[in-house]
Design an enzyme around this catalytic site. Structure first.
Site, PDB file in Angstrom:
ATOM      1  CG  HIS A   1      71.482  74.428  27.800  1.00  0.00           C
ATOM      2  ND1 HIS A   1      70.370  75.263  28.231  1.00  0.00           N
ATOM      3  CD2 HIS A   1      70.983  73.718  26.998  1.00  0.00           C
ATOM      4  CE1 HIS A   1      69.343  74.793  27.424  1.00  0.00           C
ATOM      5  NE2 HIS A   1      69.825  73.787  26.632  1.00  0.00           N
TER       6      HIS A   1
ATOM      7  CG  ASP B   1      62.253  72.005  29.883  1.00  0.00           C
ATOM      8  OD1 ASP B   1      61.424  71.929  28.966  1.00  0.00           O
ATOM      9  OD2 ASP B   1      63.185  71.146  29.746  1.00  0.00           O
TER      10      ASP B   1
ATOM     11  CG  HIS C   1      63.338  68.397  27.077  1.00  0.00           C
ATOM     12  ND1 HIS C   1      63.922  69.822  27.429  1.00  0.00           N
ATOM     13  CD2 HIS C   1      64.134  68.195  25.873  1.00  0.00           C
ATOM     14  CE1 HIS C   1      64.713  70.440  26.579  1.00  0.00           C
ATOM     15  NE2 HIS C   1      64.759  69.590  25.437  1.00  0.00           N
TER      16      HIS C   1
HETATM   17 ZN   LIG Z   1      65.820  74.216  24.965  1.00  0.00          ZN
HETATM   18 ZN   LIG Z   2      68.549  72.205  25.591  1.00  0.00          ZN
END
Ligand SMILES: [Zn+2]
Ligand SMILES: [Zn+2]
Length: 561
Positions: free
Chosen positions: A76, A198, A372
């Site tokens: 991204h 992540d 996130h």
């Molecule tokens: Zn990142």
């Molecule tokens: Zn990001």
């Protein structure tokens, strides 16, 4: 050059950036001697890196193994994933970049700013695309994040699926297209050998608010404000920008925007359709003063308190077109990234001095949500993908550790999880996942003034200068006669204030004088030896006298015939 750390048939996985830090993400997958790079980001340093604009990954391994690189795959368009692409392309020949949606626009835009870089072709992928290489097929899974077009990357290998999530949150009512949860479940049921996920919010409990909810609360906030609205957010968060535009229109406000990255984002966003501003609602900057306050929204950069961004200059009243004043409301539609709180507070203090209303994200006003996933989201990912092995990525060390614990809770065997640092190479085979060795993965510092990469030695010097100061000894000698012609003079910056410290200064000048005279008498006189001697002797004396360790620079002019 083969990767000698790996056994035959082993798949290599490592990062050149992104582990032990939030930033400069770059992950390497080596499958049958082919190198697949995922992302090439930058890291914005905190204040302790003096004068450094950003840090990029160390590309040395890629330079040495250039001929095996297949391509660069972009998840991204955030800077911590695409920011170092121009620097990478300057050093390493990349056959092809694979990117999707606005990442393509942002990369192209970035490359026009670095016109010296010869860019490879960009292959624009869509979420249903599949790319076949030797022993591996690459495909994509759309996930939700704080920027449109974020894709996780699936490597379908002989050992099973390897899934790299990229950045994600779970948002069941996203502003843009929904995430492809069905595909996550599918790779899980096919068999996922390894997940890299992540870790940014692995310490956060509870639910991360949906982006659509933030839109509602911004709209509600706007309806209660009667003066000018100045609102700051991340330029890359196009969904948020669109929500702000929609709230403005609903409340009869026209929109102006300031800040270079905001202008760029709006240009890219309008091209790609993520940002829509109906005719007549976008103000030219010169029309700003013709619009009554209650009909105006000003969208700006500077949500992190960056000193030269539009918001800071508006708060300083040093901006050419807009100055904050009583009656204005400034909204932060953001949260400070760790390390930026101080800068944000500085801006808020300035606004308070001007009697400006300030609204930050908090329990009273929901002006921001994270991109996130929290613990809940991370566990959902683990449960859908059901990996045998797990490597937490994208996070500081403690975030990686917390993420490991979450994986164990969802049933991953503790022995099947590796916590890595940048450069640590993991080897994956039918026999398991092991730590195979280490490749070079330093921090490379970029000084934006155009100096280019600077080494850590320069950073150390800047640190000493800032903490200990500088101390110069200036002497005139005649080396043929072996004479010191004048008593050395001493100049200090940031070390001691000279006036009022004549005693110390005198003592040090006398000492320098002795050292220089003695050194000049030596049979094999050499200027470098003289300088080193002056440094050594003065350094230890200064340490005794002041407990300080300034940088000492001897300046010797030799008037020999
Ligand atoms: Zn990142
Ligand atoms: Zn990001």
């Amino acid at each position: 050059m083969k990767n000698t750390l790996l056994k035959t048939d082993e798949i290599g996985i490592f990062s050149l950036g992104g582990l032990g830090e939030v930033g400069k993400n770059m992950y390497i997958f080596e499958i049958s001697d082919q190198i697949f790079i995922v992302d090439s980001g930058i890291l914005f340093p905190d204040n302790h890196l003096l004068g450094i604009d950003y840090v990029i990954p160390d590309f040395q391994y890629l330079v040495e193994n250039e001929e095996r690189i297949v391509g660069l795959f972009i998840t991204h368009a955030h800077e911590d994933h695409i920011g170092s692409i121009p620097y990478l392309l300057r050093k390493v020949k990349i056959p092809k970049i694979y990117a999707a949606g606005i990442a393509v626009d942002m990369i192209e835009y970035k490359l026009t700013e670095h016109s010296d870089v010869k860019a490879p072709p960009i292959d624009v992928y869509k979420s249903h695309y599949k790319y076949k290489f030797k022993d591996v097929e690459i495909s994509f899974i759309r996930l939700n994040h704080s920027i449109p077009d974020m894709f996780g990357i699936v490597f379908k290998t002989k050992l099973g699926n390897i899934f790299h999530t990229g950045d994600f949150k779970i948002d069941f009512s996203p502003v843009g297209p929904p995430a492809e949860y069905d595909k996550l479940a599918k790779i899980g049921s096919e068999g996922t050998i390894l997940l890299l996920s992540d870790s940014t919010n692995s310490e956060r409990e509870g639910i991360i608010e949906s982006d659509s909810k933030i839109g509602k609360s911004i709209n509600e906030l706007f309806s209660r404000i009667s003066g000018r609205i100045i609102i700051a957010t991340f330029a890359s968060n196009m969904y948020r920008i669109q929500q702000i535009i929609e709230s403005s229109i609903r409340n009869g406000r026209k929109i102006a925007f300031f800040g270079r990255s905001m202008e760029r984002a709006i240009e890219v966003g309008r091209q790609s359709g993520y940002i829509k501003i109906p005719k007549g609602f976008l103000l030219e900057n010169e029309d700003l003063n013709k619009i009554p306050d209650h009909k105006l929204t000003i969208l700006v950069t500077g949500s992190q308190g960056e000193p030269f961004a539009a918001l800071s200059r508006i708060a300083d009243r040093s901006h050419r077109q807009i100055q904050a004043r009583k009656g204005d409301t400034v909204i932060f539609s953001s949260s400070p990234i760790p390390g930026n709180q101080e800068g944000v507070n500085r801006t808020i203090n300035k606004l308070f001095r001007l009697d400006v209303e300030v609204i930050t994200h908090g329990p009273i006003a929901d002006t921001h949500t994270s991109g996130h996933g929290s613990q809940h989201d991370l566990k959902l990912m683990l449960s859908l993908v059901k990996p045998k092995y797990f490597i937490p990525v994208h996070g500081e060390h403690r975030m990686l550790i917390h993420h490991r614990d979450l994986a164990i809770e969802t049933g991953v065997h503790p022995d099947n999880i590796l916590i890595l640092d940048n450069g640590d190479v993991a080897g994956l085979s039918a026999n398991g996942l092991r730590l195979a060795g280490k490749v070079q993965a330093d921090d490379i510092y970029i000084d934006g003034t155009g100096i280019g990469d600077i080494g850590s030695a320069v950073i150390r010097e800047r640190k000493v200068l800032s903490e200990e100061g500088l101390f110069a000894v200036i002497a005139t000698i005649d080396s043929t006669k072996g004479e010191l012609l004048t008593k050395p003079s001493i100049v200090s910056r940031g070390f001691i204030y000279m006036r009022g410290n004549e005693e110390i200064t005198n003592e040090l000048a006398n000492l320098a004088s002795d050292v220089i005279s003695k050194e000049l008498q030596k049979k094999h006189y050499h200027e470098n030896n003289l300088k080193q001697k002056v440094i050594d002797v003065l350094q230890s004396k200064i340490k005794d006298l002041t407990l300080r360790n300034p940088i000492i620079i001897p300046i010797i002019s030799d008037l020999k015939e």
